[in-house]
Design a protein around this motif. Structure first.
Motif, PDB file in Angstrom:
ATOM      1  N   GLU A 173      35.169  34.070  36.650  1.00 50.18           N
ATOM      2  CA  GLU A 173      34.794  32.636  36.638  1.00 50.18           C
ATOM      3  C   GLU A 173      35.262  31.990  38.031  1.00 50.18           C
ATOM      4  O   GLU A 173      36.371  32.403  38.615  1.00 50.18           O
ATOM      5  N   LEU A 174      34.598  31.049  38.219  1.00 51.96           N
ATOM      6  CA  LEU A 174      34.762  30.355  39.716  1.00 51.96           C
ATOM      7  C   LEU A 174      36.061  29.526  39.618  1.00 51.96           C
ATOM      8  O   LEU A 174      36.304  29.078  38.545  1.00 51.96           O
TER       9      LEU A 174
ATOM     10  N   ALA B 264      34.824  39.560  43.988  1.00 56.25           N
ATOM     11  CA  ALA B 264      34.501  40.249  45.392  1.00 56.25           C
ATOM     12  C   ALA B 264      35.872  40.222  46.268  1.00 56.25           C
ATOM     13  O   ALA B 264      35.878  40.760  47.355  1.00 56.25           O
ATOM     14  N   CYS B 265      36.901  39.505  45.656  1.00 53.21           N
ATOM     15  CA  CYS B 265      38.130  39.585  46.608  1.00 53.21           C
ATOM     16  C   CYS B 265      39.139  40.324  45.873  1.00 53.21           C
ATOM     17  O   CYS B 265      40.368  40.291  46.232  1.00 53.21           O
ATOM     18  N   GLY B 266      39.116  40.849  44.743  1.00 51.45           N
ATOM     19  CA  GLY B 266      40.078  41.491  43.854  1.00 51.45           C
ATOM     20  C   GLY B 266      41.129  40.870  42.992  1.00 51.45           C
ATOM     21  O   GLY B 266      42.203  41.329  42.652  1.00 51.45           O
ATOM     22  N   HIS B 267      40.852  39.596  42.945  1.00 56.15           N
ATOM     23  CA  HIS B 267      41.634  38.758  42.050  1.00 56.15           C
ATOM     24  C   HIS B 267      41.800  39.288  40.678  1.00 56.15           C
ATOM     25  O   HIS B 267      42.929  39.018  40.187  1.00 56.15           O
TER      26      HIS B 267
ATOM     27  N   ALA C 248      41.784  29.044  41.450  1.00 56.80           N
ATOM     28  CA  ALA C 248      41.115  28.252  42.729  1.00 56.80           C
ATOM     29  C   ALA C 248      41.802  28.703  43.967  1.00 56.80           C
ATOM     30  O   ALA C 248      41.936  27.567  44.704  1.00 56.80           O
ATOM     31  N   GLU C 249      41.969  29.788  44.130  1.00 53.63           N
ATOM     32  CA  GLU C 249      42.310  29.949  45.601  1.00 53.63           C
ATOM     33  C   GLU C 249      41.510  30.191  46.678  1.00 53.63           C
ATOM     34  O   GLU C 249      41.658  29.710  47.809  1.00 53.63           O
ATOM     35  N   GLU C 250      40.176  30.282  46.287  1.00 48.95           N
ATOM     36  CA  GLU C 250      38.847  30.286  47.230  1.00 48.95           C
ATOM     37  C   GLU C 250      38.484  29.074  47.254  1.00 48.95           C
ATOM     38  O   GLU C 250      37.370  28.553  47.104  1.00 48.95           O
TER      39      GLU C 250
ATOM     40  N   ALA D 122      49.952  35.559  41.180  1.00 51.13           N
ATOM     41  CA  ALA D 122      48.640  36.273  41.135  1.00 51.13           C
ATOM     42  C   ALA D 122      47.666  35.384  41.047  1.00 51.13           C
ATOM     43  O   ALA D 122      47.486  34.454  40.601  1.00 51.13           O
ATOM     44  N   ASP D 123      46.338  35.483  41.905  1.00 53.07           N
ATOM     45  CA  ASP D 123      45.291  34.426  41.832  1.00 53.07           C
ATOM     46  C   ASP D 123      44.175  35.064  40.871  1.00 53.07           C
ATOM     47  O   ASP D 123      43.941  36.352  40.776  1.00 53.07           O
ATOM     48  N   MET D 124      43.523  34.106  40.307  1.00 50.71           N
ATOM     49  CA  MET D 124      42.530  34.557  39.257  1.00 50.71           C
ATOM     50  C   MET D 124      41.245  34.309  39.484  1.00 50.71           C
ATOM     51  O   MET D 124      40.280  34.952  38.549  1.00 50.71           O
ATOM     52  N   ASP D 125      40.533  33.558  40.214  1.00 51.32           N
ATOM     53  CA  ASP D 125      39.184  33.085  40.498  1.00 51.32           C
ATOM     54  C   ASP D 125      38.214  34.142  41.204  1.00 51.32           C
ATOM     55  O   ASP D 125      38.798  34.908  41.947  1.00 51.32           O
TER      56      ASP D 125
END
Length: 383
Positions: free
Chosen positions: A26-27, A102-105, A136-138, A77-80
């Protein structure tokens, strides 16, 4: 000490959680299923407190130790996920077209869930651990949203730590340095306005494409001639767009978009001043006008030296392999907003020889799950 045996026993479960999250990415600020999945697991583990909706879609949980003490530390920990079409070829690939982890969250979230399960079972520590599952880290300020929702004040967090997988480092190897671990990441837009016209009669127009091209070249002098040579900065133009899309028209307007990255927070003020001055005067030299819109996004991720030393000591005890002198890297990370308010550290854990972060073929390495979860657990018990 080796990887904690109880966490090693849990590794298949943690891997299952990770792959479930990977299938359902999920974004930013849309992590509703992910947040519910995380909150459900935390309640199953018996956490003392689980709160959803912090910073929109974030989740916070508290586990209290069974020994006397008042210290409160946070793990984040980030989730997006990212708007990328997956090309990894794994059998648990994203079921959502155009969106993937694509970032391993997914791996970061799963590792912290594994640590949560262990800590809720054993509680072999004093004080409290606060588990922070951030949306929403990205690029959308998820850390800031949680902070504005009172994250540190509501739960009395005194120190905060985070972890990110890092392709290219051997699996399970850690890296943490004092000071800047990652760069600031700011965005900017330069709008160049002139007078459109026919490509065959440029003398009757004010050529915005020419002016914009000159600006692209001119702003590169900021890094080479305005920044202290002993400091690091990179400025990149990532896009050029005009208000026309044909062969024989000089456009009225051209827009440049770019990013600036640096390790020293003091660079930012000078950077904004020089970017604005160079864009405006270069455009004027071609008869055009430039407007600069600069967006301050996230600052450098700066580790507290004492906290970094603690993080490294725990990493050494868990995996036996930690790098203390890794060069800082230029990608940005909004965990910087948390480190700007509380002492703490951000460290990397090797993902092995995988595709790079943000690549459609990237795959999180499940072999590092028990190592990362053990680091969180051991950090709680030592602190």
């Amino acid at each position: 000490m080796p990887i904690k045996n109880r966490i090693a026993d849990m590794a298949p479960d943690i891997q299952g959680w990770r792959r479930d999250l990977h299938e359902h990415p999920e974004l930013r600020f849309e992590e509703h299923r992910t947040s519910a999945f995380v909150a459900d697991r935390l309640r199953e583990f018996g956490c003392d407190e689980v709160v959803s909706g912090v910073g929109q879609t974030g989740v916070v949980a508290v586990i209290r130790g069974n020994q006397p003490g008042e210290r409160v530390i946070g793990f984040r920990a980030d989730m997006d996920a990212l708007p990328i079409h997956e090309a990894s070829g794994v059998d648990y690939a994203s079921r959502t077209p155009g969106v993937m982890h694509a970032c391993g969250h997914d791996g970061h979230t799963a590792m912290l869930l594994g640590a949560a399960r262990y800590l809720a079972e054993t509680r072999n520590f004093s004080g409290s651990v606060v588990l922070i599952f951030q949306p929403a880290e990205e690029g959308s300020g998820g850390a800031r949203a949680m902070l504005e929702d009172g994250l540190f004040e509501r739960w009395g967090i005194q120190e905060v730590y985070g972890m990110h997988n890092w392709p290219g480092l051997p699996p399970g190897q850690f890296a943490v340095r004092d000071g800047a671990q990652m760069a600031a990441s700011d965005f900017f837009e330069i709008i160049v306005r002139g007078r459109g016209g026919h490509a065959a009669r440029p003398h009757l127009a004010v050529d915005t494409t020419l002016a914009a091209s000159a600006i692209v070249m001119a702003v590169q002098s900021i890094a080479s001639r305005n920044i202290d040579p002993l400091k690091t900065m990179v400025l990149s133009i990532g896009g050029l767009r005009s208000d026309t899309d044909t062969y024989n028209v000089i456009p009225d307007t051209v827009t440049l978009k770019g990013t600036a990255r640096y390790l020293d927070p003091e660079v930012q003020t000078m950077l904004i001043d020089r970017l604005t001055a160079i864009a405006e005067t270069t455009a004027a030299a071609y008869g055009a006008v430039a407007e600069v819109n600069y967006s301050k996004r996230v600052g450098p991720t700066i580790n507290d030296p004492v906290a970094a030393a603690r993080a490294a000591a725990v990493a050494k005890s868990v995996s036996g392999d930690v790098i203390r002198d890794m060069d800082p890297v230029m990608p940005g990370e909004d965990f910087s907003d948390m480190l700007a308010q509380r002492p703490g550290a951000y460290l990397f854990i090797g993902n092995g020889d995988s595709a790079d972060l943000h690549h459609p073929a990237y795959v999180f390495n499940d072999e590092i799950i028990a190592v990362g979860a053990s680091w969180y657990a051991e950090m709680a018990e030592q602190r």
